[in-house]
Write a protein that holds these residues in place. Structure first.
Motif, PDB file in Angstrom:
ATOM      1  N   ALA A   1       0.784  -1.141  -0.141  1.00 30.90           N
ATOM      2  CA  ALA A   1      -0.028  -0.045  -0.039  1.00 30.90           C
ATOM      3  C   ALA A   1       0.740   1.557  -0.101  1.00 30.90           C
ATOM      4  CB  ALA A   1      -1.009   0.134   1.086  1.00 30.90           C
ATOM      5  N   ASP A   2       0.552   2.250  -0.604  1.00 29.32           N
ATOM      6  CA  ASP A   2       1.414   3.432  -0.967  1.00 29.32           C
ATOM      7  C   ASP A   2       0.190   4.632  -1.111  1.00 29.32           C
ATOM      8  OD1 ASP A   2       3.034   5.277  -0.954  1.00 29.32           O
ATOM      9  OD2 ASP A   2       4.038   4.828  -2.958  1.00 29.32           O
ATOM     10  N   PRO A   3      -0.728   4.760  -0.513  1.00 30.79           N
ATOM     11  CA  PRO A   3      -1.804   5.803  -0.797  1.00 30.79           C
ATOM     12  C   PRO A   3      -1.423   7.232  -1.206  1.00 30.79           C
ATOM     13  CG  PRO A   3      -1.752   5.370   1.521  1.00 30.79           C
ATOM     14  CD  PRO A   3      -0.871   4.371   1.047  1.00 30.79           C
ATOM     15  N   GLU A   4      -0.242   7.707  -0.623  1.00 29.04           N
ATOM     16  CA  GLU A   4       0.308   8.927  -0.800  1.00 29.04           C
ATOM     17  C   GLU A   4       1.144   9.037  -1.901  1.00 29.04           C
ATOM     18  OE1 GLU A   4      -1.090  11.410   0.630  1.00 29.04           O
ATOM     19  OE2 GLU A   4      -2.380  10.153   1.725  1.00 29.04           O
ATOM     20  N   GLY A   5       1.826   7.860  -2.272  1.00 27.66           N
ATOM     21  CA  GLY A   5       2.902   7.925  -3.407  1.00 27.66           C
ATOM     22  C   GLY A   5       4.198   8.362  -2.681  1.00 27.66           C
ATOM     23  N   GLY A   6       5.447   7.815  -3.322  1.00 26.09           N
ATOM     24  CA  GLY A   6       6.502   8.115  -3.077  1.00 26.09           C
ATOM     25  C   GLY A   6       7.372   7.192  -1.944  1.00 26.09           C
ATOM     26  N   LEU A   7       6.364   6.400  -1.168  1.00 24.64           N
ATOM     27  CA  LEU A   7       7.016   5.351  -0.165  1.00 24.64           C
ATOM     28  C   LEU A   7       8.121   4.582  -0.641  1.00 24.64           C
ATOM     29  CD1 LEU A   7       6.579   4.883   2.696  1.00 24.64           C
ATOM     30  CD2 LEU A   7       5.130   3.379   2.431  1.00 24.64           C
ATOM     31  N   TYR A   8       8.092   4.178  -1.879  1.00 25.52           N
ATOM     32  CA  TYR A   8       9.155   3.107  -2.246  1.00 25.52           C
ATOM     33  C   TYR A   8       9.838   3.870  -3.531  1.00 25.52           C
ATOM     34  CZ  TYR A   8       6.224  -0.004   0.560  1.00 25.52           C
ATOM     35  OH  TYR A   8       5.725  -0.567   1.579  1.00 25.52           O
ATOM     36  N   ASP A   9      10.140   5.126  -3.399  1.00 25.11           N
ATOM     37  CA  ASP A   9      10.896   5.801  -4.156  1.00 25.11           C
ATOM     38  C   ASP A   9      12.483   5.780  -4.051  1.00 25.11           C
ATOM     39  OD1 ASP A   9      11.201   7.475  -6.613  1.00 25.11           O
ATOM     40  OD2 ASP A   9      11.231   9.119  -5.497  1.00 25.11           O
ATOM     41  N   GLU A  10      12.665   5.657  -2.821  1.00 27.49           N
ATOM     42  CA  GLU A  10      14.026   5.586  -2.252  1.00 27.49           C
ATOM     43  C   GLU A  10      14.498   4.147  -1.795  1.00 27.49           C
ATOM     44  OE1 GLU A  10      17.749   8.107  -1.099  1.00 27.49           O
ATOM     45  OE2 GLU A  10      16.200   8.512  -2.044  1.00 27.49           O
ATOM     46  N   ARG A  11      15.360   3.671  -2.329  1.00 26.12           N
ATOM     47  CA  ARG A  11      15.937   2.386  -1.805  1.00 26.12           C
ATOM     48  C   ARG A  11      16.999   2.224  -1.058  1.00 26.12           C
ATOM     49  NH1 ARG A  11      14.975   1.157  -7.714  1.00 26.12           N
ATOM     50  NH2 ARG A  11      12.711   0.695  -7.570  1.00 26.12           N
TER      51      ARG A  11
ATOM     52  N   PRO B   1       9.211   7.472 -11.962  1.00 28.38           N
ATOM     53  CA  PRO B   1       8.295   8.410 -11.959  1.00 28.38           C
ATOM     54  C   PRO B   1       7.080   7.786 -11.395  1.00 28.38           C
ATOM     55  CG  PRO B   1       9.069   8.785 -14.075  1.00 28.38           C
ATOM     56  CD  PRO B   1       9.639   7.715 -13.548  1.00 28.38           C
ATOM     57  N   GLU B   2       6.666   6.346 -11.865  1.00 25.67           N
ATOM     58  CA  GLU B   2       5.337   5.551 -11.144  1.00 25.67           C
ATOM     59  C   GLU B   2       5.598   5.328  -9.821  1.00 25.67           C
ATOM     60  OE1 GLU B   2       6.286   4.261 -15.528  1.00 25.67           O
ATOM     61  OE2 GLU B   2       7.594   4.851 -13.848  1.00 25.67           O
ATOM     62  N   LEU B   3       6.790   5.371  -9.142  1.00 30.78           N
ATOM     63  CA  LEU B   3       6.770   5.000  -7.754  1.00 30.78           C
ATOM     64  C   LEU B   3       6.451   6.209  -6.983  1.00 30.78           C
ATOM     65  CD1 LEU B   3      10.102   2.753  -7.574  1.00 30.78           C
ATOM     66  CD2 LEU B   3       7.510   1.944  -7.681  1.00 30.78           C
ATOM     67  N   ARG B   4       6.140   7.403  -7.596  1.00 32.44           N
ATOM     68  CA  ARG B   4       5.909   8.619  -6.684  1.00 32.44           C
ATOM     69  C   ARG B   4       4.218   8.884  -6.861  1.00 32.44           C
ATOM     70  NH1 ARG B   4      11.041  10.052  -8.892  1.00 32.44           N
ATOM     71  NH2 ARG B   4       9.995  11.119 -10.948  1.00 32.44           N
ATOM     72  N   GLU B   5       3.755   8.194  -7.736  1.00 33.39           N
ATOM     73  CA  GLU B   5       2.145   8.162  -7.644  1.00 33.39           C
ATOM     74  C   GLU B   5       1.517   7.326  -6.548  1.00 33.39           C
ATOM     75  OE1 GLU B   5       1.348   6.377 -11.441  1.00 33.39           O
ATOM     76  OE2 GLU B   5       2.337   7.751 -12.849  1.00 33.39           O
TER      77      GLU B   5
END
Length: 391
Positions: free
Chosen positions: A102-112, A127-131
């Protein structure tokens, strides 16, 4: 023998006849191409599935670091799948598995965290990971490469292939909702807990891609019966006549997540996904039994009683490395409708030639336990009748 690429049918009278027979979006409506379609049911077939169907093994330098520090993880994650549409087209896969966070706000998995520890730069540049919306990956910060980054994107890939091949056998999509933190020597993402709100959002994302008439849902199967189990035992699953070109979804999770998904939806009323439930539970229709050796007799029994079963031919790359086909052969012989593997084709690096196919499948076959005796693999799906609109 691998499934050869299906050639586009000529836009001619024969092609027009096929479209009229299959219809657009599912259901052959008595097509003469599939004379058993009004008799053969969804549970009377057997097809190949892919495990963690989106997965790409970790890239360098992360993979080498994992191999040096945690060899069992690197071994287990050393497999890569083709994009979903290519699996359907060239490997005969008709069941896939997607892990979602779940990532309702977006961006939670943008940084590894793993790459950041090794190189100082953990930015995904995706970019899709920020959605906002569910993301598709295996393990945050460590094993996150995917052929489709968001759940919606993965489903759109499935829909695109399905709409271009309207006569295909039904595709099953197993979904695992994940929220486990990891114990790592760096700051790692803490996933959002999967609760009822997230599960409602999961249904909503599926419905944002597929219409009701493109899916086979628990409501469709239950009909006027009090429970799904009663419907399965008394009426059975839908025929292929009304199932072709459609998808159905099942929840991989058990225990708490499964209970939350069912709560407020007795016998899965209004829900999209089936759940893994044993006989005696009102939701019983689909059962996950991943050990085809230890559960062989039970799988055969439940298949004979009309339940859909998913099992695994291999796991953690072990069979592919050793060439041991014991589990694979048991999975196929068990009659489980969905036989899942990481290896629809061999991995040349292992040198064993290990892979999984459905014997005589085109790509699926008649179920060895439950199908009528006059059924042939071409009654399940035939390349001769599977139209390819994209050439």
């Amino acid at each position: 023998m691998r499934l050869h690429h299906v050639q586009a049918l000529a836009l001619s009278l024969g092609s027009a006849a096929l479209l009229a027979a299959t219809g657009c979006g599912g259901g052959t409506h008595g097509s003469s191409s599939y004379p058993l379609d009004d008799e053969l049911r969804l549970n009377q077939v057997q097809v190949l599935g892919s495990h963690n169907s989106y997965h790409i093994q970790p890239r360098e330098p992360l993979f080498s670091a994992l191999a040096a520090l945690v060899p069992p993880l690197a071994r287990a994650w050393e497999y890569t799948h083709l994009p979903l549409g290519e699996q359907f087209e060239t490997q005969g896969v008709r069941q896939i598995e997607l892990d979602v966070f779940a990532d309702p706000e977006g961006g939670l998995y943008d940084e590894r965290g793993g790459p950041k520890l090794l190189t100082g730069n953990g930015a995904s540049n995706v970019p899709e990971l920020r959605e906002p919306g569910f993301k598709v990956l295996h393990v945050q910060d460590l094993d996150f490469e995917s052929t489709c980054w968001t759940f919606v994107q993965c489903l759109e890939d499935v829909r695109a292939w399905s709409e271009a091949h309207p006569g295909h056998a039904p595709i099953a999509i197993l979904v695992e909702a994940k929220d486990d933190p990891i114990d790592a020597p760096f700051e790692s993402v803490v996933p959002i807990l999967i609760e009822r709100e997230e599960l409602d959002a999961l249904d909503a994302e599926i419905r944002s891609v597929f219409t009701e008439d493109q899916m086979i849902t628990p409501d469709d199967v239950r009909g006027d019966h009090a429970t799904l189990e009663e419907a399965i035992r008394e009426d059975g699953w839908p025929t292929l006549e009304v199932s072709r070109g459609k998808v159905l979804f099942a929840l991989d999770n058990e225990n708490r997540v499964k209970d939350d998904y069912v709560e407020g939806h007795p016998s899965l009323r209004g829900r999209v996904l089936f759940v893994s439930a044993r006989p005696g539970e009102p939701e019983a229709a689909f059962v996950k039994l991943n050990d085809p050796i230890g559960s062989f007799d039970l799988i055969q029994q439940l298949v004979g009683e009309g339940f859909l079963i998913r099992t695994r031919a291999d796991g953690d790359t072990e069979q592919a490395r050793t060439g041991d086909t014991t589990q694979r052969d048991a999975a196929i012989a068990s009659g489980a409708q969905y036989v899942s593997s990481d290896y629809p084709v061999p991995n040349p690096a292992f040198g064993t030639g290990y892979f999984v196919e459905i014997p005589g499948g085109t790509p699926g076959r008649c179920n060895p336990i439950s199908a009528p005796r006059d059924c042939t693999s071409h009654d399940v799906e035939s390349p001769d009748f599977l139209e390819s609109l994209d050439g």
